[in-house]
Design a protein around this motif. Structure first.
Motif, PDB file in Angstrom:
ATOM      1  N   UNK A  64     -16.321  15.074   7.843  1.00  0.00           N
ATOM      2  CA  UNK A  64     -15.909  14.306   9.008  1.00  0.00           C
ATOM      3  C   UNK A  64     -15.113  15.268   9.889  1.00  0.00           C
ATOM      4  N   UNK A  65     -15.734  15.763  10.929  1.00  0.00           N
ATOM      5  CA  UNK A  65     -15.087  16.736  11.813  1.00  0.00           C
ATOM      6  C   UNK A  65     -14.341  15.977  12.902  1.00  0.00           C
ATOM      7  N   UNK A  66     -13.027  16.182  12.986  1.00  0.00           N
ATOM      8  CA  UNK A  66     -12.242  15.386  13.915  1.00  0.00           C
ATOM      9  C   UNK A  66     -11.183  16.209  14.627  1.00  0.00           C
ATOM     10  N   UNK A  67     -10.784  15.705  15.792  1.00  0.00           N
ATOM     11  CA  UNK A  67      -9.583  16.151  16.479  1.00  0.00           C
ATOM     12  C   UNK A  67      -8.415  15.376  15.853  1.00  0.00           C
ATOM     13  N   UNK A  68      -7.234  15.473  16.435  1.00  0.00           N
ATOM     14  CA  UNK A  68      -6.054  14.803  15.874  1.00  0.00           C
ATOM     15  C   UNK A  68      -6.280  13.292  15.795  1.00  0.00           C
ATOM     16  N   UNK A  69      -5.710  12.702  14.729  1.00  0.00           N
ATOM     17  CA  UNK A  69      -5.868  11.274  14.466  1.00  0.00           C
ATOM     18  C   UNK A  69      -4.501  10.637  14.255  1.00  0.00           C
ATOM     19  N   UNK A  70      -4.367   9.384  14.731  1.00  0.00           N
ATOM     20  CA  UNK A  70      -3.119   8.643  14.577  1.00  0.00           C
ATOM     21  C   UNK A  70      -3.307   7.536  13.558  1.00  0.00           C
ATOM     22  N   UNK A  71      -2.447   7.499  12.541  1.00  0.00           N
ATOM     23  CA  UNK A  71      -2.556   6.508  11.480  1.00  0.00           C
ATOM     24  C   UNK A  71      -1.984   5.167  11.920  1.00  0.00           C
ATOM     25  N   UNK A  72      -2.442   4.101  11.264  1.00  0.00           N
ATOM     26  CA  UNK A  72      -1.958   2.745  11.524  1.00  0.00           C
ATOM     27  C   UNK A  72      -1.082   2.287  10.367  1.00  0.00           C
ATOM     28  N   UNK A  73      -0.181   1.351  10.649  1.00  0.00           N
ATOM     29  CA  UNK A  73       0.629   0.769   9.596  1.00  0.00           C
ATOM     30  C   UNK A  73      -0.119  -0.316   8.846  1.00  0.00           C
TER      31      UNK A  73
ATOM     32  N   UNK B 233       1.742   2.787   4.708  1.00  0.00           N
ATOM     33  CA  UNK B 233       0.568   3.643   4.893  1.00  0.00           C
ATOM     34  C   UNK B 233       0.202   4.231   3.535  1.00  0.00           C
ATOM     35  N   UNK B 234      -1.033   4.037   3.126  1.00  0.00           N
ATOM     36  CA  UNK B 234      -1.510   4.593   1.859  1.00  0.00           C
ATOM     37  C   UNK B 234      -2.742   5.448   2.131  1.00  0.00           C
ATOM     38  N   UNK B 235      -2.699   6.675   1.655  1.00  0.00           N
ATOM     39  CA  UNK B 235      -3.844   7.587   1.746  1.00  0.00           C
ATOM     40  C   UNK B 235      -4.226   7.971   0.328  1.00  0.00           C
ATOM     41  N   UNK B 236      -5.437   7.581  -0.077  1.00  0.00           N
ATOM     42  CA  UNK B 236      -5.878   7.776  -1.450  1.00  0.00           C
ATOM     43  C   UNK B 236      -7.165   8.587  -1.463  1.00  0.00           C
ATOM     44  N   UNK B 237      -7.226   9.539  -2.383  1.00  0.00           N
ATOM     45  CA  UNK B 237      -8.445  10.335  -2.501  1.00  0.00           C
ATOM     46  C   UNK B 237      -8.779  10.618  -3.947  1.00  0.00           C
TER      47      UNK B 237
ATOM     48  N   UNK C 222       7.433   3.299   3.342  1.00  0.00           N
ATOM     49  CA  UNK C 222       6.346   2.815   2.492  1.00  0.00           C
ATOM     50  C   UNK C 222       5.103   3.665   2.596  1.00  0.00           C
ATOM     51  N   UNK C 223       5.254   4.974   2.445  1.00  0.00           N
ATOM     52  CA  UNK C 223       4.116   5.899   2.535  1.00  0.00           C
ATOM     53  C   UNK C 223       3.715   6.316   1.117  1.00  0.00           C
ATOM     54  N   UNK C 224       2.421   6.260   0.840  1.00  0.00           N
ATOM     55  CA  UNK C 224       1.914   6.683  -0.473  1.00  0.00           C
ATOM     56  C   UNK C 224       0.701   7.583  -0.264  1.00  0.00           C
ATOM     57  N   UNK C 225       0.759   8.785  -0.856  1.00  0.00           N
ATOM     58  CA  UNK C 225      -0.317   9.773  -0.717  1.00  0.00           C
ATOM     59  C   UNK C 225      -0.713  10.210  -2.123  1.00  0.00           C
ATOM     60  N   UNK C 226      -1.970  10.020  -2.491  1.00  0.00           N
ATOM     61  CA  UNK C 226      -2.398  10.374  -3.844  1.00  0.00           C
ATOM     62  C   UNK C 226      -3.783  11.010  -3.824  1.00  0.00           C
ATOM     63  N   UNK C 227      -3.992  11.954  -4.761  1.00  0.00           N
ATOM     64  CA  UNK C 227      -5.326  12.472  -5.057  1.00  0.00           C
ATOM     65  C   UNK C 227      -5.968  13.317  -3.982  1.00  0.00           C
TER      66      UNK C 227
ATOM     67  N   UNK D  81      10.970   5.469   1.039  1.00  0.00           N
ATOM     68  CA  UNK D  81      10.041   4.896   0.054  1.00  0.00           C
ATOM     69  C   UNK D  81       8.687   5.605   0.133  1.00  0.00           C
ATOM     70  N   UNK D  82       8.744   6.907  -0.103  1.00  0.00           N
ATOM     71  CA  UNK D  82       7.562   7.763  -0.004  1.00  0.00           C
ATOM     72  C   UNK D  82       7.171   8.241  -1.403  1.00  0.00           C
ATOM     73  N   UNK D  83       5.904   8.110  -1.739  1.00  0.00           N
ATOM     74  CA  UNK D  83       5.368   8.608  -3.010  1.00  0.00           C
ATOM     75  C   UNK D  83       4.243   9.589  -2.703  1.00  0.00           C
ATOM     76  N   UNK D  84       4.356  10.791  -3.260  1.00  0.00           N
ATOM     77  CA  UNK D  84       3.314  11.820  -3.133  1.00  0.00           C
ATOM     78  C   UNK D  84       2.932  12.208  -4.555  1.00  0.00           C
ATOM     79  N   UNK D  85       1.703  11.890  -4.949  1.00  0.00           N
ATOM     80  CA  UNK D  85       1.328  12.048  -6.355  1.00  0.00           C
ATOM     81  C   UNK D  85      -0.069  12.651  -6.462  1.00  0.00           C
TER      82      UNK D  85
END
Length: 677
Positions: free
Chosen positions: A87-96, A131-135, A169-174, A198-202
Motif C-alpha cells: 500500500x503505497x501512500x503519502x502521509x496519513x492521519x489516524x482516527x480515534x 487508537x489500536x494498530x495491530x499487525x 489509549x494507544x495500542x501498537x502490536x505486532x 495509557x500507551x501499550x507498545x508490544x
C-alpha cells in the motif's frame, strides 16, 4: 546458437529449479481495484462495524486516497488486506476510537518522492483517543536513504513512521516500523500539560530508523514490552529509545519497559536527557525489567539538570535484571546527576565487555559539566556484575565542573576478570579511592556594576584580519562597541553540528540602555551581515541561540568581545589567543578550562601582560584551574589565554570559565572592552 539453447533448454532448467525450490515463481502484478459503493454505504449507515480497506479501492501506484478514506469512515475495526503489493501512500492521519488490523504480509510503504515537509509522518494523530494498530508481522516502511540525500530533501529529523501528540489509549502490536526519516514511534504533546497516556507498545520492531527507535517526550502509563529497537543511525541522538521532555510541564510517569532489546544503535541503547524537568515537575517513575542492550555506544546514558537556576526533578529510575553487553563506550554513563535529584538504581544487572577497544573508559562513568553546582550521586548498584577483560577500575568520574564531589553511590559490585571474581562494597571510602575528589581554589565571583563597558585601549583600533575565530556552542552573547550615530555592522556565521536539520537561528540586538530589537534570523551553514545605526554610545549586546549548533560573530568596523553572563564560555573546535581584563584592585583571579569526556581535550596557556607564559597545560579533559595574582594590583591589566589542539585526543567541545574577573574575551588586544569605572 545461443537463441536455440534458450528456446530448448531454458524452460527445462527453470522447471527443475522450481521443483527443487531454487527459483520462486514471479508474483502476478497487483491489480487496481475499484471502490465497493454498497459496502461503503453500509459502513456509513452503521450497519457494519468492521470493514476492509480495499472497499475504498486500491491503486498499487498510490493508495493514499483510498486508505485515508477508509480511516476517515470511522469504522470501529478496519482490516488492511494483503493485496500482493505494498500500500503505497503519502502521509496519513489516524482516527480515534478505531482499530486498524494490518493483515499478515502487508507492507505500507511511504510514497517515494513525497514527504518533503520535514514534519510529515507516515501515520500521525493529535489529541485522539483509543487508537489500536495491530499487525501479524506487517511492516510500515519509509525511505530513510532518500530523506538523508540533501540533493533530494531538505534535511529534517521528524519524518516518523508513527507520531502521536497528546493521545490517550494507544495500542501498537505486532508491527515492524522501519527506515523512517525520524523515529519509529514518537510520543509528544499537542497541548501543554497533556501527555500521551495509557500507551501499550508490544511485539514491535523498530529497525533502521534515522533519529530514534522510539522518542518519549511526555508520557503517562506507558508500557513497552517484548520489543526490539535496532540499527538506528543518521542524526543524533541515534538511540534505541530516548526519554527527552522539552519543557518542565511535561512528564514521564509510570513508564515501564519489559523484555526489550536495544541493539546496534549508533547512539545509546537507553537514553535520558532530562534537564528541562525541574523539582516542580511531576516526579519521574520509570522502570526497566529484564531488558538488554547490545553493541550500542552506551547501554544507558542519563543526564539530569544540575545548575544554579533550578532544582533537579525528583522521582525514580529503576533497572532490574537487565544485561548491558558490548557497548562501544561506557556501559552506564551518568552525567550531571545531583544527589538531591531523582534516585537511580540498578538491581541484579550485568555489564559485559564494555569499551573493549577504549581502555581509558570504564564500565560505569559519572560526569559533571561546567555549570554543575550540586554534588553528583544518588545512585545504587544492588548485586550487579561487571565482566571486563581490561585491567581497569570499574568506575570513573569526569569532573568537568571542577570541584563537584560524589556522594551516595552505594551497593555491591562483583567484577569478573580472567576467571576471578572480586566483590566490592561501595562505601564512601572506596568511592574516594576509585574516584578521588579534586578541590579547587575558591574565587569570589566578579561583582558587575550597571555602568556598562568601554574600550580598554580607546586609542587603538582592532585589526579584523587578526581575529581568532571563536565558535560558541548553544546560547551565546557578544558585546559590540559603537559610537552614537555610527553605522555599525557585524556578521553572524552558524555552523551545524552533526546532521541536524537546516534551521533559522534567532538573533537579537540590545542597546546599551536595554532596548531590544529582534533581527532577521541567521540561516544555518551560511553567513549573514547585519547593519544598524547606533542611537547611543556604548556596548550593544548581540544575542544568538543556535541551540546545539555553534555561532561566530565578527565585525570589520567595530570592537567585538565574547560575553558570558554566567562567566562560562562553551566553545566548539576553537583555537587562538583571547584577551581579558583584570580590573584594578583584583587580588586574585582564576580561569578554569576543561574538555568534555575522556576523548575530547584541549591545550591551554595563560599569558601575563608582558606576553610571557605564566602556565601551560596540555591534554585537558577534566577541569584544570589556572590561578594567579596580578603583576600590579593598583593598575588594570590585560592578560590572555591561548587555546590549541591537544597532543592527544580531539578538540571539539571545551569550556572556559573566568573567575573573579569580567566575563569578556576579545579575539584582539586592541578590541578588548572593560567595565566602566
Amino acid at each position: 546458437m545461443n537463441s536455440l539453447f534458450h528456446r530448448r533448454f531454458f524452460p527445462i532448467l527453470s522447471s527443475l529449479l522450481l521443483t527443487f525450490g531454487c527459483l520462486q515463481p514471479s508474483a502476478p502484478a497487483a491489480e487496481k481495484r475499484s471502490r465497493d459503493p454498497q459496502a461503503i454505504a453500509e459502513v456509513a449507515a452503521g450497519k457494519r462495524t468492521e470493514a476492509r480497506a480495499a472497499w475504498w479501492g486500491f491503486d498499487p501506484a498510490d493508495a493514499t486516497a483510498a486508505l485515508q478514506a477508509a480511516i476517515n469512515s470511522g469504522v470501529h475495526k478496519l482490516v488492511v488486506e494483503n493485496m500482493g503489493a505494498p500500500w503505497i501512500t503519502d502521509k496519513l492521519t489516524l482516527a480515534g476510537d478505531q482499530e486498524i488490523v494490518f493483515a499478515k504480509g502487508v507492507e505500507v510503504l511511504a510514497k517515494r518522492g513525497a514527504f518533503h515537509n520535514g514534519n510529515d509522518s507516515l501515520f500521525s494523530a493529535k489529541s485522539k483517543q483509543n487508537i489500536t494498530l495491530t499487525g501479524d508481522g506487517a511492516t510500515l516502511r519509509m525511505w530513510k536513504q532518500d530523506y538523508d540525500d540533501k540533493a533530494q530533501y531538505t534535511h529534517a529529523e521528524w519524518r516518523h513512521v508513527l507520531a502521536f501528540w497528546s493521545c490517550a489509549g494507544v495500542r501498537i502490536t505486532g508491527l515492524t516500523l522501519a527506515d523512517s526519516g525520524g523515529d519509529g514511534i514518537y510520543l509528544g504533546i499537542a497541548q501543554k500539560g497533556v501527555p500521551c497516556s495509557d500507551v501499550v507498545i508490544k511485539n514491535v520492531a523498530c529497525v533502521n530508523n534515522y533519529r530514534q527507535g522510539i522518542s518519549v517526550i511526555s508520557a503517562r502509563n506507558l508500557l513497552i514490552e517484548d520489543c526490539v529497537l535496532k540499527d538506528t543511525w543518521g542524526t543524533s541522538p541515534q538511540a534505541g529509545i530516548d526519554f527527552e521532555p522539552n519543557g518542565s510541564a511535561e512528564e514521564l510517569v509510570n513508564c515501564v519497559l519489559r523484555n526489550v532489546v536495544s541493539e546496534n544503535n549508533r547512539g545509546s541503547a537507553y537514553a535520558f536527557y532530562l534537564p528541562k524537568l525541574h523539582a516542580e515537575s511531576k516526579p519521574l517513575s520509570i522502570k526497566f525489567e529484564n531488558c538488554r542492550a547490545v553493541g550500542c555506544r552506551n547501554s544507558v546514558a542519563l543526564t539530569i539538570g544540575n545548575d544554579s537556576e533550578t532544582a533537579a526533578v525528583k522521582g525514580t529510575v529503576e533497572f532490574s535484571d537487565c544485561r548491558f553487553e558490548s557497548s562501544v563506550g561506557e556501559g552506564i554513563f551518568i552525567r550531571d546527576k545531583p544527589v538531591t535529584g531523582a534516585q537511580v538504581s540498578f538491581v541484579h544487572c550485568e555489564i559485559n565487555n564494555p569499551a573493549t577497544t577504549q581502555p581509558t573508559m570504564t564500565a560505569i562513568s559519572f560526569a559533571s559539566r561546567t555549570n554543575c553546582v550540586d554534588t553528583i550521586g544518588g545512585v545504587r548498584f544492588s548485586d550487579c556484575t561487571i565482566t571486563d577483560s581490561q585491567d581497569r577500575l570499574p568506575m570513573s568520574y569526569q569532573d568537568g565542573s571542577g570541584g563537584i564531589g560524589l556522594s551516595d553511590i552505594t551497593g555491591t559490585l562483583v567484577v569478573k576478570r580472567d576467571g576471578q571474581s572480586t566483590t566490592h562494597q561501595l562505601t564512601p571510602k572506596l568511592i574516594a579511592e576509585w574516584m578521588p575528589h579534586r578541590t579547587f581554589k575558591k574565587i569570589a565571583p566578579y561583582a558587575a556594576n550597571d555602568s556598562g563597558y568601554e574600550p580598554a585601549l580607546p586609542d587603538s583600533k582592532p585589526d579584523a584580519a587578526k581575529h581568532s575565530i571563536a565558535r560558541q556552542r548553544g546560547p551565546a552573547e557578544w558585546l559590540l562597541w559603537a559610537d552614537a550615530d555610527e553605522q555599525a555592522s557585524f556578521t553572524v556565521s552558524i555552523r551545524p553540528v552533526g546532521n541536524g536539520a537546516a534551521k533559522l537561528v534567532p538573533v537579537s540586538l540590545i542597546s546599551p540602555s536595554g532596548k531590544l530589537t529582534k533581527l532577521p534570523a541567521a540561516p544555518s551553514a551560511e553567513k549573514r551581515t547585519y547593519e544598524f545605526k547606533a542611537t547611543e554610545r556604548g556596548a550593544y549586546k548581540i544575542v544568538c541561540d543556535p541551540q546545539n549548533w555553534a555561532a561566530t560573530v565578527s565585525s570589520a568596523s567595530s570592537r567585538v568581545c565574547l560575553y558570558a553572563p554566567k562567566s562560562v564560555f562553551h566553545f566548539l573546535g576553537t583555537t587562538g589567543r583571547y584577551f581579558f581584563w583584570m580590573p584594578p584592585g583584583t587580588k586574585e583571579f582564576a580561569i578554569k578550562v576543561s574538555g568534555e569526556g575522556s576523548a575530547e581535550s584541549v591545550k591551554a596557556a595563560l599569558f601575563d601582560p608582558a606576553g610571557k607564559v605564566f602556565e601551560e597545560k596540555d591534554n585537558i579533559s577534566q577541569t584544570h584551574q589556572f590561578v594567579t595574582t596580578p603583576k600590579d594590583a593598583a593598575q588594570g591589566e590585560i592578560w590572555s589565554l591561548q587555546l590549541d589542539k591537544p597532543s592527544t585526543g580531539v578538540l571539539e567541545d571545551c569550556y572556559v570559565q573566568l573567575q573573579g574577573i569580567p566575563p569578556l574575551l576579545s579575539p584582539t588586544r586592541e578590541g578588548l572592552l572593560k567595565p566602566v569605572k
